[in-house]
Design an enzyme around this catalytic site. Structure first.
Site, PDB file in Angstrom:
ATOM      1  N   LYS A   1      44.937 -20.029 -34.272  1.00  0.00           N
ATOM      2  CA  LYS A   1      43.637 -19.546 -34.739  1.00  0.00           C
ATOM      3  C   LYS A   1      43.577 -19.572 -36.263  1.00  0.00           C
ATOM      4  CE  LYS A   1      45.070 -14.673 -34.544  1.00  0.00           C
ATOM      5  NZ  LYS A   1      44.795 -13.352 -33.940  1.00  0.00           N
TER       6      LYS A   1
ATOM      7  N   TYR B   1      42.237 -12.884 -69.986  1.00  0.00           N
ATOM      8  CA  TYR B   1      41.204 -11.863 -70.131  1.00  0.00           C
ATOM      9  C   TYR B   1      41.797 -10.485 -70.416  1.00  0.00           C
ATOM     10  CZ  TYR B   1      38.063 -15.281 -67.941  1.00  0.00           C
ATOM     11  OH  TYR B   1      37.325 -16.397 -67.648  1.00  0.00           O
TER      12      TYR B   1
END
Length: 557
Positions: free
Chosen positions: A31, A259
């Site tokens: 899956k 950042y």
């Protein structure tokens, strides 16, 4: 630039290991695109290793595997209210039944098709999730027995999911499961496959094997336990997440990184730019958590905040100088000296399942026929889960730019209107050199140059043939943006750089992966830039895979 390398021998080894451990049948769960690994290739490898059934969550996943050529038993068990039972029966998909209404729907579809449908009863024994509750069992089994006698269904199995809430709770669930088995047998049904144990119980509860185990993450070599490694379980992690250095910068002490400047260099060092970010499944929480990547056999720290598309690695401690193009391993099999995926899950406070399933769609899944850490040989084909058909793959050693161009000319001579070529390879690999040869083979007007700044460039034919559309899909977010370009795919030959995962809905296509050697410098990009006066001649490896009926006999002679 971003590759999840999937070792098929590791998948086979893990299935063998589970079969030997349990002595029974194995249902290999594929899956969520094989837990992020690529369902089609992993399913084939699991079947080769003796998996009795391939398991998926829903019918859409099951049908995709069937369409891709997986012709063995496939079981699905999570259904919406408008599921197409006729499609399930027609494709021979085994259906997990959680409610009487689902059983009636499958039986009706079997009647319309004039065939017997295979089902397995899915029971809730304590997870309080999907599955028939204890109050439904008697009626469900009785109706199932009627439909078995009338020939509309065959009950192939019965199963339940465990909560893994501790030994006491596990044994309570097992007792309920035994009660259900007694009721089922009392109704006259003897299932072939009886499965309660998933990955955790397979290694922790040998008394709960019954005659089948249904295993997901262990197939891919990941441990289901926080305190036991894959190696301790005898498993091999199948995924190696790779990238490369695309930029290097020497910086002095006190330099802020990324950042917010929450990392400041403590001395002069060299920073490497790696094109992997949180859009690719790399958690932002790795920032400042001590996580590393492997470069040149050394663990180097990730520093500064992780961006959407990139992260920064401090390579100042390396014993030798590194170059642009140097391979980077973000995680893989720790026995090969690289960080394990569990480092990421520990930082996130989650399970490793979430890490591998969360690797983003920009990351190309490539199946390889060697174990992790082995030489880069026998690269097969990109292993994205929704690609159909068994590809015909060819591998070429490309010694120099002239040979790359020659292969392009040869390929161009075999292409016709409607053909699609998807090119994947790092900067400087030679994608534009190859495309230039394709253009010559097609007889189109040149010059053929990189379309990076225009997204797509059309080269009309000089010999009354199809035009060549040269597309750079790197800056396109999805197929919808591609549609906005309004390109004539049917009337042209399309060569798409960075188009993997975006263009494969067509019936037939060619996928080419170009690899360049370890340590290639930016000068290796001379294959890409016709204006560079001096070319660095380095060998490349090119894998050509033909998908669909158009290329069933191979792409090049």
């Amino acid at each position: 630039m971003r590759v999840a390398e999937i070792s098929l021998p590791a998948i086979r080894h893990n299935v063998h290991r589970i079969r030997e451990l349990t002595g029974g049948a194995v249902i290999a769960v594929m899956k969520a695109n094989g837990y992020g690994h690529g369902a089609v290739h992993c399913a084939r490898a699991a079947i080769e290793a003796g998996a009795a059934i391939i398991g998926v969550a829903d019918l859409e996943e099951a049908l995709a595997l069937r369409e891709a050529g997986i012709d063995g038993p496939i079981l699905c068990w999570l259904h919406g209210v408008r599921v197409d039972w006729d499609a399930a029966v027609d494709a021979g998909i085994e259906v997990g039944i959680s409610h009487l209404s689902q059983l009636e729907g499958v039986a009706a579809a079997a009647g319309r098709a004039g065939r017997t449908a295979d089902v397995q009863f899915k029971l809730d024994t304590g997870l309080s999730r999907n599955g028939a509750g204890v109050e439904e069992w008697t009626d469900l089994f009785a109706r199932g027995a009627e439909l078995v006698r009338s020939g509309e269904i065959r009950v192939r199995g019965v199963f339940s999911h465990m909560a893994n809430a501790g030994e006491e709770h596990d044994l309570v669930q097992a007792a309920r499961f035994d009660e259900a088995l007694a009721l089922l047998r009392g109704a006259g049904i003897e299932p072939e496959f009886i499965h309660l144990a998933a990955s955790a119980a397979t290694f922790a509860r040998p008394g709960l094997y019954y005659n089948t185990v249904r295993v997901g993450m262990a197939v891919y070599g990941c441990s289901p336990f926080p305190d036991r490694t894959s190696a301790e379980l005898g498993l091999i992690p199948a995924m190696t997440l790779r990238s490369e250095i695309v930029g290097l910068r020497a910086v002095p002490e006190g330099t802020g990184v990324s950042y917010g400047y929450n990392h400041v260099t403590q001395g002069g060092t060299t920073l490497a730019l790696v094109p992997m970010g949180y859009a690719d499944g790399m958690p932002r929480a790795l920032n400042g958590a001590g996580a590393t990547v492997a470069i040149a056999g050394t663990h180097c720290p990730i520093v500064g905040r992780i961006g959407m598309d990139q992260c920064i690695v401090d390579v100042g401690s390396l014993a030798r100088k590194v170059s642009v193009g140097e391979p980077v391993v973000l995680f893989g099999d720790p026995s090969t000296g690289v960080p394990p995926a569990e480092v990421w899950s520990e930082v996130l406070g989650t399970i490793v399942y979430e890490v591998v399933v969360g690797i983003g769609p920009r990351v190309l899944r490539v199946a390889v026929d060697h174990l992790p850490g082995a030489p880069d040989e026998d690269v097969l084909v990109p292993a994205a889960g929704d690609r159909s058909g068994e590809p015909v793959s060819q591998r070429f050693d490309v010694s120099d730019p002239e040979r790359m161009h020659e292969l392009g000319v040869e390929l161009g001579g075999r292409l016709a209107a409607g053909d699609l070529v998807i090119l994947t390879g790092p900067l400087g690999a030679g994608k534009t050199t190859l495309t230039r040869g394709i253009g010559e083979g097609l007889g189109v007007r040149g010059p053929v140059t990189s379309p990076t700044f225009v997204l797509a460039r059309t080269h009309p034919s000089l010999v009354d043939g199809p035009p060549l559309i040269h597309l750079d899909a790197y800056r396109l977010a999805d197929a919808a943006e591609l549609d906005d370009l309004d390109l004539d795919f049917d009337g042209s030959v399309v060569v798409a750089e960075w188009g993997a995962g975006m263009l494969e809905e067509r019936g037939s296509w060619i996928e080419i992966v170009i690899e360049r050697p370890t340590g290639s410098t930016a000068a290796g990009g001379a294959l890409e830039d016709e204006d560079l006066g001096e070319e660095l001649i380095e060998p490349r490896v090119m894998t050509i895979a033909g998908y669909g009926p158009r290329w069933a006999d191979g792409v090049l002679p």
